[in-house]
Design an enzyme around this catalytic site. Structure first.
Site, mmCIF file in Angstrom:
data_model
loop_
_atom_site.group_PDB
_atom_site.id
_atom_site.type_symbol
_atom_site.label_atom_id
_atom_site.label_comp_id
_atom_site.label_asym_id
_atom_site.label_seq_id
_atom_site.Cartn_x
_atom_site.Cartn_y
_atom_site.Cartn_z
ATOM 1 N N GLU A 149 4.927 -0.160 -16.061
ATOM 2 C CA GLU A 149 4.837 0.106 -14.747
ATOM 3 C C GLU A 149 5.840 -0.677 -13.832
ATOM 4 O O GLU A 149 6.406 -0.244 -12.758
ATOM 5 C CB GLU A 149 3.450 -0.013 -13.949
ATOM 6 C CG GLU A 149 2.974 -1.398 -13.937
ATOM 7 C CD GLU A 149 1.671 -1.589 -13.423
ATOM 8 O OE1 GLU A 149 1.328 -0.700 -12.489
ATOM 9 O OE2 GLU A 149 0.745 -2.380 -13.703
ATOM 10 N N LYS A 178 -0.638 0.290 -4.153
ATOM 11 C CA LYS A 178 -1.468 -0.816 -4.713
ATOM 12 C C LYS A 178 -3.186 -0.241 -4.640
ATOM 13 O O LYS A 178 -3.857 -0.445 -5.540
ATOM 14 C CB LYS A 178 -1.567 -2.218 -4.122
ATOM 15 C CG LYS A 178 -2.634 -2.953 -4.548
ATOM 16 C CD LYS A 178 -1.949 -4.379 -4.845
ATOM 17 C CE LYS A 178 -2.743 -5.672 -5.747
ATOM 18 N NZ LYS A 178 -2.647 -5.235 -7.184
ATOM 19 N N ARG A 186 0.763 -1.235 -0.046
ATOM 20 C CA ARG A 186 -0.163 -0.069 0.013
ATOM 21 C C ARG A 186 0.879 1.219 0.086
ATOM 22 O O ARG A 186 0.371 2.535 -0.111
ATOM 23 C CB ARG A 186 -0.943 0.073 1.221
ATOM 24 C CG ARG A 186 -1.790 -1.102 1.247
ATOM 25 C CD ARG A 186 -2.658 -1.085 2.677
ATOM 26 N NE ARG A 186 -3.728 0.116 2.385
ATOM 27 C CZ ARG A 186 -4.864 0.186 2.052
ATOM 28 N NH1 ARG A 186 -5.327 -1.133 1.510
ATOM 29 N NH2 ARG A 186 -5.651 1.000 1.926
ATOM 30 N N ASN A 200 -4.531 6.983 7.305
ATOM 31 C CA ASN A 200 -4.213 6.747 5.835
ATOM 32 C C ASN A 200 -5.515 7.682 5.245
ATOM 33 O O ASN A 200 -6.601 7.615 5.515
ATOM 34 C CB ASN A 200 -4.623 5.422 5.448
ATOM 35 C CG ASN A 200 -4.767 5.100 3.837
ATOM 36 O OD1 ASN A 200 -4.552 5.880 2.987
ATOM 37 N ND2 ASN A 200 -5.683 3.965 3.667
HETATM 38 C C1 F6R Z 1 -1.869 -1.630 -12.060
HETATM 39 C C2 F6R Z 1 -2.830 -1.459 -11.139
HETATM 40 C C3 F6R Z 1 -3.614 -0.363 -11.239
HETATM 41 C C4 F6R Z 1 -4.849 -0.815 -10.521
HETATM 42 C C5 F6R Z 1 -5.798 0.772 -10.230
HETATM 43 C C6 F6R Z 1 -7.337 0.244 -9.836
HETATM 44 O O1 F6R Z 1 -1.400 -2.814 -12.438
HETATM 45 O O2 F6R Z 1 -2.902 -2.291 -10.623
HETATM 46 O O3 F6R Z 1 -3.752 0.353 -12.304
HETATM 47 O O4 F6R Z 1 -5.687 -1.555 -11.568
HETATM 48 O O5 F6R Z 1 -5.244 1.235 -9.460
HETATM 49 O O6 F6R Z 1 -7.251 -0.587 -8.548
HETATM 50 P P1 F6R Z 1 -8.448 -1.265 -8.163
HETATM 51 O O7 F6R Z 1 -8.850 -2.395 -9.161
HETATM 52 O O8 F6R Z 1 -8.115 -1.947 -6.789
HETATM 53 O O9 F6R Z 1 -9.654 -0.317 -8.250
#
Ligand code: F6R
Length: 613
Positions: free
Chosen positions: A492, A608, A31, A106
């Site tokens: 990335e 993440k 995170r 956070n």
């Molecule tokens: C790329 C990646 C990000 C997520 C984005 C959405 O590898 O992981 O682009 O896809 O931050 O995250 P979620 O799916 O958790 O809403």
């Protein structure tokens, strides 16, 4: 976007919580990882000890000998900087003037500047540039005015605005941790003789699987044998909200792989199968399709990888259900919400279920009377909770920052919805729809075969690509969405520039960059004659400019001319293409990152779960 953990325990059962804090925090490192810190009430002395610095968790733990300490209760934090650069001063936990209060947070406290001015005018001294520090000083201020600690905390919560998950500890009550949640995720873990709060479930898995996800506006405290939650001054009955998570401890560990990203790529055959079975037995895709079938306007949204899965949903809904779906990137919801009305349905795709942009899009659509279908990997996270229907992927926890297994499981869930939509709308006959559902059963096998067949070419290609700065990834039809996701994955984790375009579009500008040896990928959407004929023209255009042409496709693609590297990933068709094409690209991105000395699990500047706008 920052991870927080807090533990309070009965010392007879858990004599020292520091190990739990360290272990819990390590599992939240995805995170954010630019600083880390710990605060605990020391066993015996009752002092508040704060150990923190910039750098990764293990560096701080080693550097400060964190595991040599003993704590009866404590907090921990891993940071992804928003306010203030990564530094020791800005690392959490933050304390008050007297060093008796510690806070981890956070999110973003929007009105922190005015609160800080107010507190400074009353003599409080700030040592960091963060928004969080105001919480510690505010609490101190209210205690100094003679308020009971819980009342002081209530007052703090009533004053702060913005997004927050907060945990607070103070020396006056060593067996209690206060918490509050608004927008940023926070979960309570119920233990035997201890309780925890954390940003996410994986950090609690070694200790407990019984969790309560907090809702916006809730605050309260945990003690070793007590959980108290309140909202707007009223006690909340939380016991019926206890969920037992089924994720195993191992699912959040590397299991012998050098990186989570590799483990998660390799897990795809299994989790695709589990997702498939879960979708069939739960009926979730059918329920979602029925709701969508009633809609007069359908949208799909998500961020990053989840948006790419959404693009595939739009594509398959057109192909299999003759249903137009408007895809948009969730941070751009401001334009699209104007089209939302009762009768519209929004499909919100988010593996974490917490991405703020997607959550905001969902709320904007709901406020205009639209209904929402969530596709998520995290049970009881906010986006599913606020949706009318939920379709869960069963990928298990994804710890690597780059989405891999959650992408393909999202695509599987969304494709199942498209097929069911086609069935409900009568576009697909019953046997045709059942045939497609049956074909999707092979998704996991296709992924496994892709990894097996592709690995040798991938290894060779890595040696060439790591000497280049830039590349294109092109596709047609379904290959376009796959190209977007492939380019994102490569850039990335490897930090090499990779740009995706529809192959036909490449002539309208991008081709100007192509010179001798410039890598151009073509991701094939199927092996049909028609598809190959269309792609052939684009390959030859690139070859004519001396590009290094790389094709990822089924065996039939071996007939294409002008191809320098052909990665044969086995037979597939338009509906099963993602499972054959993506794994090998994910593996390539991973290997490229490792060979360039990057950490694929924790790419720079990324976190993440993005819980700030
Ligand atoms: C790329 C990646 C990000 C997520 C984005 C959405 O590898 O992981 O682009 O896809 O931050 O995250 P979620 O799916 O958790 O809403």
């Amino acid at each position: 976007m920052c991870g927080i953990v807090g533990v309070v325990a009965d010392p007879d059962l858990v004599p020292n919580v520091v190990g739990m804090l360290v272990e819990g925090l390590r599992r939240l490192e995805y995170r954010g990882y630019d600083s880390a810190g710990f605060a605990f009430i020391e066993c015996g002395t009752g002092r508040l000890i704060v150990l923190k610095d910039r750098g990764r968790i293990d560096d701080v733990v080693k550097g400060y000998g964190v595991l040599r300490y003993c704590g009866v209760s404590g907090l921990a934090h891993t940071r992804w900087a928003t306010h203030g650069k990564p530094s020791r001063e800005n690392a959490h936990p933050h304390t008050d003037c007297g060093g008796r209060v510690a806070v981890v947070h956070n999110g973003i406290i929007r009105n922190y500047a005015e609160l800080r001015d107010l507190l400074e005018s009353r003599g409080h001294k700030f040592v960091s540039e963060t928004d969080t520090e105001v919480v510690a000083h505010l609490f101190e201020e209210f205690l100094s005015r003679g308020l009971e600690p819980f009342e002081a905390f209530r007052r703090v919560v009533s004053l702060i605005e913005g997004a927050y998950a907060i945990a607070l500890l103070h020396v006056g009550e060593p067996n209690r941790i206060y918490f509050a949640r608004n927008v940023s995720p926070l979960v309570i873990g119920l233990g035997e003789g201890f309780n925890m709060v954390s940003s996410d479930i994986p950090s609690m898995l070694p200790y407990t699987r019984r969790v309560v996800a907090l809702r916006d506006g809730e605050y309260g405290f945990i003690e070793p044998y007590r959980v108290y939650i309140e909202k707007d001054g009223e006690a909340v009955e939380w016991r019926r909200r206890v969920t037992t998570v089924t994720w195993s401890v191992e699912s959040a560990e590397k299991g012998g792989y050098p990186h989570f990203m590799l483990k998660e790529i390799m897990e795809q055959p299994r989790v695709l199968y589990e997702t498939y079975e879960g979708l069939l037995s739960s009926g979730e895709a059918i329920d979602a399709a029925k709701l969508i079938a009633e809609a007069d306007l359908v949208f799909v949204t998500g961020a990053g990888t989840s948006f790419h899965a959404g693009l595939l949903f739009a594509y398959y809904s057109a192909l299999l259900a003759s249903t137009p779906v408007i895809p948009f990137i969730s941070s751009e919801y401001g334009i699209y919400e104007r089209l939302a009305r009762p009768g519209s349905v929004l499909v919100a795709v988010s593996q974490s279920g917490e991405t703020i942009d997607t959550l905001k899009a969902l709320r904007a659509f709901k406020s205009r009377g639209a209904r929402v279908v969530a596709v998520s990997n995290v049970v009881a996270s906010t986006i599913p909770r606020e949706s009318d229907r939920v379709v869960y992927t069963r990928a298990g926890p994804e710890i690597g920052v780059a989405a891999t297994k959650t992408f393909l499981t999202q695509v599987l869930a969304l494709t199942m919805i498209s097929v069911e939509l086609g069935r409900v709308r009568g576009v697909l006959g019953d046997s045709e729809a059942s045939g497609l559902v049956a074909a999707l059963r092979s998704a996991g096998d296709l992924a496994g075969r892709s990894l097996q067949l592709g690995v040798r070419e991938v290894d060779r290609l890595v040696e060439t690509l790591k000497t280049r700065n830039s590349m294109y990834v092109l596709g047609r039809d379904i290959g376009v969405a796959l190209a977007y996701e492939a380019a994102l994955k490569i850039k990335e984790v490897s930090y090499l520039h990779a740009e995706a375009y529809p192959a036909g579009e490449s002539k309208h500008g991008p081709i100007a960059l192509v010179e001798k040896g410039f890598p151009v990928f073509f991701l094939l959407g199927s092996g049909s004659e028609e598809h190959l004929d269309k792609v052939q023209g684009n390959v030859l255009e690139m070859k004519a400019r001396d590009a290094l042409t790389i094709v990822v496709g089924p065996p039939a693609a071996s007939r294409l001319k002008g191809v320098d590297v052909f990665i044969n990933v086995g037979e597939y068709d338009e509906v099963t293409a993602p499972y054959a094409v993506m794994p090998v690209i994910q593996l390539l991105a991973y290997k490229l990152a490792v060979s360039l000395g990057r950490d694929p699990d924790k790419p720079r500047n990324l976190a993440k779960t993005v819980t700030v706008e």
